[in-house]
Enzyme design. Structure first.
Site: not given
Ligand code: NAD
Length: 286
Positions: A54, A98, A121
């Site tokens: 990422k 994460q 997200d």
């Protein structure tokens, strides 16, 4: 005839190229560099790879990327403090934590602490609610990636039967909402559903987001269907397989995503798209 392969790697590369152009324009016109941050807690090898990928993809399109790492023994208070620091950091337009988190940290409490305006997200309940009501918000990256891949195969989804297998808040439920927004007739199947094969066979669009290697067999697929395989399952042989038995399904489907090279690369590209959108909103650029 074998199905068309929906190439997520190629589509993601074109999205990243488009993003790079937009970021260069932002820098030139407004002297703004979009900032993304990722919080990694613990040493889970798969998570380490995801975070590295990422950050690398973000830097390549011209973002400023920050990785913060906490040890697997970090307390919930320490994780919440790191989230709060991102919320307050003016250089960060969007960030994510994460998952999974170590057992002493409640993921829900952590997600709830993310500023919805920086929620790259799209996991915060405010964004989930806005997506649920089709009122904008930030949709999660993986479902957005699924939709972009479906659109490669079918531009108008109106009236199509869509079946999503899996009902997680991060993939199954939001992808179902996005399909509903595109006027599909949507069925969500899950671990307690009866006769999954019969449900799946109704689908013009079948999305498998389960986490069970090759659960979906060829005979579950309606001839010509669009099959999106979200699953990432590492076998004892070290090979990564999807939730769909690809070799069987490819003979029956009209279009299908491979694993790897399908949804995975799209998730990162859509995460970057979300972050740029948050940057533009936060800095009132459009
Ligand atoms: P999850 O464990 O949160 O949810 C799985 C869902 O599948 C649950 O709703 C459950 O009801 C359902 N399920 C479980 N067993 C089932 C069965 N036998 N039959 C029918 N339904 C069943 O998982 P998730 O986070 O939604 O992820 C699903 C899969 O997608 C995993 O393999 C994950 O690694 C993968 N994933 C991939 C990406 C990507 O970028 N490609 C992103 C996120 C998740």
């Amino acid at each position: 005839m074998a199905a068309r392969i929906l190439d997520g790697k190629a589509l993601a590369a074109s999205i990243r190229a488009e993003l790079a152009t937009k970021v260069a324009a932002l820098k030139a016109k407004h002297r703004i560099t979009p900032g993304i941050a990722v919080l990694l807690v613990g040493e889970d090898p798969a998570s380490q790879i995801y975070v590295r990928n990422k950050a690398k993809a973000a830097t390549e399109v011209g973002f400023f990327a920050r990785e913060v790492k906490l040890t697997a023994t970090a307390t919930e208070r320490e994780v919440l403090a790191a989230v709060d620091a991102f919320n307050k950091d003016d250089a960060i337009d969007g960030f994510l934590v994460q998952l999974p988190l170590p057992p002493q940290v409640d993921p829900q409490r952590v997600i709830d602490a993310v500023d919805p305006a920086k929620d790259a997200d799209g996991f915060h309940v405010t964004n989930a609610g806005l997506v649920f009501q089709a009122r904008g918000g930030v949709a999660p990256a993986t479902p957005l990636g699924c939709m972009a891949l479906i659109k490669l195969a079918r531009t108008d989804l109106t009236g199509l039967e869509a079946v999503v297998i899996g009902r997680s808040n991060t993939v199954g439920k939001p992808v179902a909402q996005l399909l509903l927004k595109e006027h599909c007739t949507v069925t969500i199947a899950h671990s307690k559903s009866k006769d999954l094969a019969a449900i799946a066979r109704r689908a013009d669009i079948l999305v498998a987001a389960v986490g069970r290697s090759e659960l979906v067999r060829g005979h579950w697929i309606k001839p010509g269907a669009v099959v999106i395989d979200v699953g990432i399952n590492r076998g004892a042989d070290g090979k990564v397989r999807g939730d769909v038995a690809f070799d069987e399904a490819v003979e029956i489907a009209g279009a299908i995503t491979p694993v790897p090279g399908g949804v995975g690369p799209m998730t990162i590209a859509c995460l970057l798209q979300n972050t740029l959108m948050l940057c533009e909103r936060r800095r009132a650029l459009n």
